[in-house]
Design an enzyme around this catalytic site. Sequence first.
Site, PDB file in Angstrom:
ATOM      1  N   VAL A   3      -0.315   4.977   0.357  1.00  0.00           N
ATOM      2  CA  VAL A   3      -1.401   5.930   0.511  1.00  0.00           C
ATOM      3  C   VAL A   3      -0.836   7.249   1.044  1.00  0.00           C
ATOM      4  O   VAL A   3       0.072   7.255   1.877  1.00  0.00           O
ATOM      5  CB  VAL A   3      -2.480   5.356   1.465  1.00  0.00           C
ATOM      6  CG1 VAL A   3      -3.594   6.367   1.720  1.00  0.00           C
ATOM      7  CG2 VAL A   3      -3.054   4.068   0.889  1.00  0.00           C
ATOM      8  N   GLU A  27      -0.794  -5.200  13.949  1.00  0.00           N
ATOM      9  CA  GLU A  27       0.294  -6.105  14.343  1.00  0.00           C
ATOM     10  C   GLU A  27      -0.070  -6.875  15.611  1.00  0.00           C
ATOM     11  O   GLU A  27       0.298  -8.043  15.768  1.00  0.00           O
ATOM     12  CB  GLU A  27       1.599  -5.325  14.536  1.00  0.00           C
ATOM     13  CG  GLU A  27       2.806  -6.223  14.772  1.00  0.00           C
ATOM     14  CD  GLU A  27       4.104  -5.461  14.693  1.00  0.00           C
ATOM     15  OE1 GLU A  27       4.723  -5.447  13.601  1.00  0.00           O
ATOM     16  OE2 GLU A  27       4.514  -4.846  15.704  1.00  0.00           O
ATOM     17  N   ASP A  75      14.666  -3.663  11.261  1.00  0.00           N
ATOM     18  CA  ASP A  75      14.280  -2.310  11.601  1.00  0.00           C
ATOM     19  C   ASP A  75      15.531  -1.454  11.700  1.00  0.00           C
ATOM     20  O   ASP A  75      16.403  -1.704  12.536  1.00  0.00           O
ATOM     21  CB  ASP A  75      13.521  -2.315  12.934  1.00  0.00           C
ATOM     22  CG  ASP A  75      12.856  -0.967  13.186  1.00  0.00           C
ATOM     23  OD1 ASP A  75      13.479   0.077  12.882  1.00  0.00           O
ATOM     24  OD2 ASP A  75      11.727  -0.964  13.691  1.00  0.00           O
ATOM     25  N   PHE A 114       0.833  -1.205   0.000  1.00  0.00           N
ATOM     26  CA  PHE A 114       0.000   0.000   0.000  1.00  0.00           C
ATOM     27  C   PHE A 114       0.863   1.248   0.000  1.00  0.00           C
ATOM     28  O   PHE A 114       1.840   1.327   0.752  1.00  0.00           O
ATOM     29  CB  PHE A 114      -0.893   0.033   1.257  1.00  0.00           C
ATOM     30  CG  PHE A 114      -1.975  -1.014   1.240  1.00  0.00           C
ATOM     31  CD1 PHE A 114      -1.666  -2.350   1.434  1.00  0.00           C
ATOM     32  CD2 PHE A 114      -3.292  -0.657   1.017  1.00  0.00           C
ATOM     33  CE1 PHE A 114      -2.662  -3.328   1.412  1.00  0.00           C
ATOM     34  CE2 PHE A 114      -4.299  -1.619   0.995  1.00  0.00           C
ATOM     35  CZ  PHE A 114      -3.981  -2.955   1.189  1.00  0.00           C
ATOM     36  N   ILE A 165       5.384  -0.760   2.344  1.00  0.00           N
ATOM     37  CA  ILE A 165       5.999  -0.104   1.182  1.00  0.00           C
ATOM     38  C   ILE A 165       7.285   0.631   1.581  1.00  0.00           C
ATOM     39  O   ILE A 165       8.173   0.836   0.763  1.00  0.00           O
ATOM     40  CB  ILE A 165       5.012   0.873   0.493  1.00  0.00           C
ATOM     41  CG1 ILE A 165       5.492   1.296  -0.888  1.00  0.00           C
ATOM     42  CG2 ILE A 165       4.762   2.117   1.346  1.00  0.00           C
ATOM     43  CD1 ILE A 165       5.071   0.429  -2.015  1.00  0.00           C
ATOM     44  N   ASP A 166       7.382   0.999   2.872  1.00  0.00           N
ATOM     45  CA  ASP A 166       8.537   1.806   3.293  1.00  0.00           C
ATOM     46  C   ASP A 166       9.713   0.900   3.648  1.00  0.00           C
ATOM     47  O   ASP A 166      10.280   0.969   4.746  1.00  0.00           O
ATOM     48  CB  ASP A 166       8.164   2.723   4.471  1.00  0.00           C
ATOM     49  CG  ASP A 166       7.718   1.958   5.703  1.00  0.00           C
ATOM     50  OD1 ASP A 166       7.186   0.840   5.551  1.00  0.00           O
ATOM     51  OD2 ASP A 166       7.922   2.476   6.820  1.00  0.00           O
ATOM     52  N   TYR A 199       3.039   8.163   1.459  1.00  0.00           N
ATOM     53  CA  TYR A 199       3.850   6.950   1.278  1.00  0.00           C
ATOM     54  C   TYR A 199       4.104   6.621  -0.196  1.00  0.00           C
ATOM     55  O   TYR A 199       4.844   5.680  -0.486  1.00  0.00           O
ATOM     56  CB  TYR A 199       3.217   5.760   2.011  1.00  0.00           C
ATOM     57  CG  TYR A 199       3.468   5.768   3.507  1.00  0.00           C
ATOM     58  CD1 TYR A 199       3.052   6.841   4.292  1.00  0.00           C
ATOM     59  CD2 TYR A 199       4.110   4.710   4.151  1.00  0.00           C
ATOM     60  CE1 TYR A 199       3.263   6.860   5.661  1.00  0.00           C
ATOM     61  CE2 TYR A 199       4.333   4.716   5.522  1.00  0.00           C
ATOM     62  CZ  TYR A 199       3.908   5.794   6.269  1.00  0.00           C
ATOM     63  OH  TYR A 199       4.130   5.802   7.628  1.00  0.00           O
TER      64      TYR A 199
HETATM   65  N1  UDP Z   1       0.644   3.333   4.964  1.00  0.00           N
HETATM   66  C1  UDP Z   1       0.378   4.213   3.909  1.00  0.00           C
HETATM   67  N2  UDP Z   1       0.128   5.527   4.190  1.00  0.00           N
HETATM   68  C2  UDP Z   1       0.131   6.017   5.455  1.00  0.00           C
HETATM   69  C3  UDP Z   1       0.407   5.123   6.526  1.00  0.00           C
HETATM   70  C4  UDP Z   1       0.664   3.791   6.250  1.00  0.00           C
HETATM   71  O1  UDP Z   1       0.382   3.808   2.753  1.00  0.00           O
HETATM   72  O2  UDP Z   1      -0.098   7.232   5.626  1.00  0.00           O
HETATM   73  C5  UDP Z   1       0.868   1.905   4.669  1.00  0.00           C
HETATM   74  C6  UDP Z   1       2.246   1.685   4.030  1.00  0.00           C
HETATM   75  O3  UDP Z   1       2.176   0.574   3.173  1.00  0.00           O
HETATM   76  C7  UDP Z   1       3.103   1.381   5.233  1.00  0.00           C
HETATM   77  C8  UDP Z   1       2.145   0.552   6.084  1.00  0.00           C
HETATM   78  O4  UDP Z   1       0.865   1.153   5.863  1.00  0.00           O
HETATM   79  O5  UDP Z   1       4.285   0.692   4.860  1.00  0.00           O
HETATM   80  C9  UDP Z   1       2.460   0.503   7.582  1.00  0.00           C
HETATM   81  O6  UDP Z   1       2.655   1.775   8.107  1.00  0.00           O
HETATM   82  P1  UDP Z   1       4.106   2.246   8.622  1.00  0.00           P
HETATM   83  O7  UDP Z   1       5.128   1.783   7.662  1.00  0.00           O
HETATM   84  O8  UDP Z   1       4.039   3.723   8.887  1.00  0.00           O
HETATM   85  O9  UDP Z   1       4.241   1.457  10.000  1.00  0.00           O
HETATM   86  P2  UDP Z   1       5.643   1.089  10.724  1.00  0.00           P
HETATM   87  O10 UDP Z   1       6.413   0.200   9.781  1.00  0.00           O
HETATM   88  O11 UDP Z   1       6.358   2.387  10.950  1.00  0.00           O
HETATM   89  O12 UDP Z   1       5.201   0.401  11.960  1.00  0.00           O
HETATM   90 MN    MN Z   2       6.743   0.375   7.711  1.00  0.00          MN
END
Ligand code: UDP
Ligand code: MN
Length: 310
Positions: free
Chosen positions: A81, A261, A284, A79, A170-171, A84
Amino acid sequence: TSAGHHQRCNSLFAALAVLPFCLGCRGSSAVFSLISCRRTDVLLVSPWLAPIVWEGTFNRDILNAQYRQKNFVVGVATFAVKKYVRFIEGFLGSANKFFLSGHRVNFYLFTDHPEKVPSINLAPEKRLFIIPVQNYSRWQDISMNRMDIISNHIHSHWRYEVDYLYSMDIDVQMFEHIGVEIIDTLVGTISSWQYTKPRDSNSYERHPESRAAIPHGEGDFYYAASFYGGSVSEVYKLTTACFKGVTEDRANGIEAKWHEESHLNKYLLYHKPTRLLSPEYYWDEELIRPRIIRVKRLSSVRKDLQEVRF
Ligand code: UDP
Ligand code: MN
């Protein structure tokens, strides 16, 4: 000597001695490569006998040859969104190179900005599907609703289109091969945080009001929601159950500690994964990598949370 090879083979692979691949004992170096396919510094099998995948425990050529005969298609749901979308290029560029290289993969990218998806030249066996999706004002809802969207999309499309399905943040960016060693019926990735904190301080939701609650004293591995998957039917059960928990919590005005999670961890505690990926598969970047994590195959991209989520 060949006798020496037999000796080692018999002691280490007693049960396997009658299998054809132990013919490698006869003078070739195959047995040595089998013996070197082990690690003594990490847990290799869970208490329910699911393999835990670590660098140095498998032979990619053997796995690829076996897998190729099956002609599977793997789907990846991801995703992008709101802000991102900036991670799409790094994700797809690195996944094109390192994710199931040489095998058929369909990437399904859910985004509220289809026009912002950069054009990327994918390998011939890789395909990209862009699926428009609405956004939500809270980042927690974007993240949690992935479970619902995945569950619905399995029902309407993926069960006819792919054999295995993996959900990935996605990140992230990939730096080393992630191959068919990840393929199994139900697959969870052990959180990198589990390797840096004492066992009991892991992050399960413990408040009994939440549907994600795990009673004190229960729990084993802590899994990352950033990367999980398995057969389409198992991922359907998982995402449906987790989103049901999210929905019931919402109705009660509750949000679990680590959002979806937490629900994932509850599900995987009571429906054990058939294969576990070591933190090599989701590292991480906030953490210092210990020696046992020999390769960083995939890791999170550092982000300014305040900036990117709001
Ligand atoms: N995501 C998105 N837009 C947002 C927040 C989250 O697309 O504004 C999606 C994206 O795929 C992201 C995933 O939700 O990789 C999980 O969120 P995030 O990576 O912020 O969580 P973390 O890995 O920091 O726990
Ligand atoms: Mn993430």
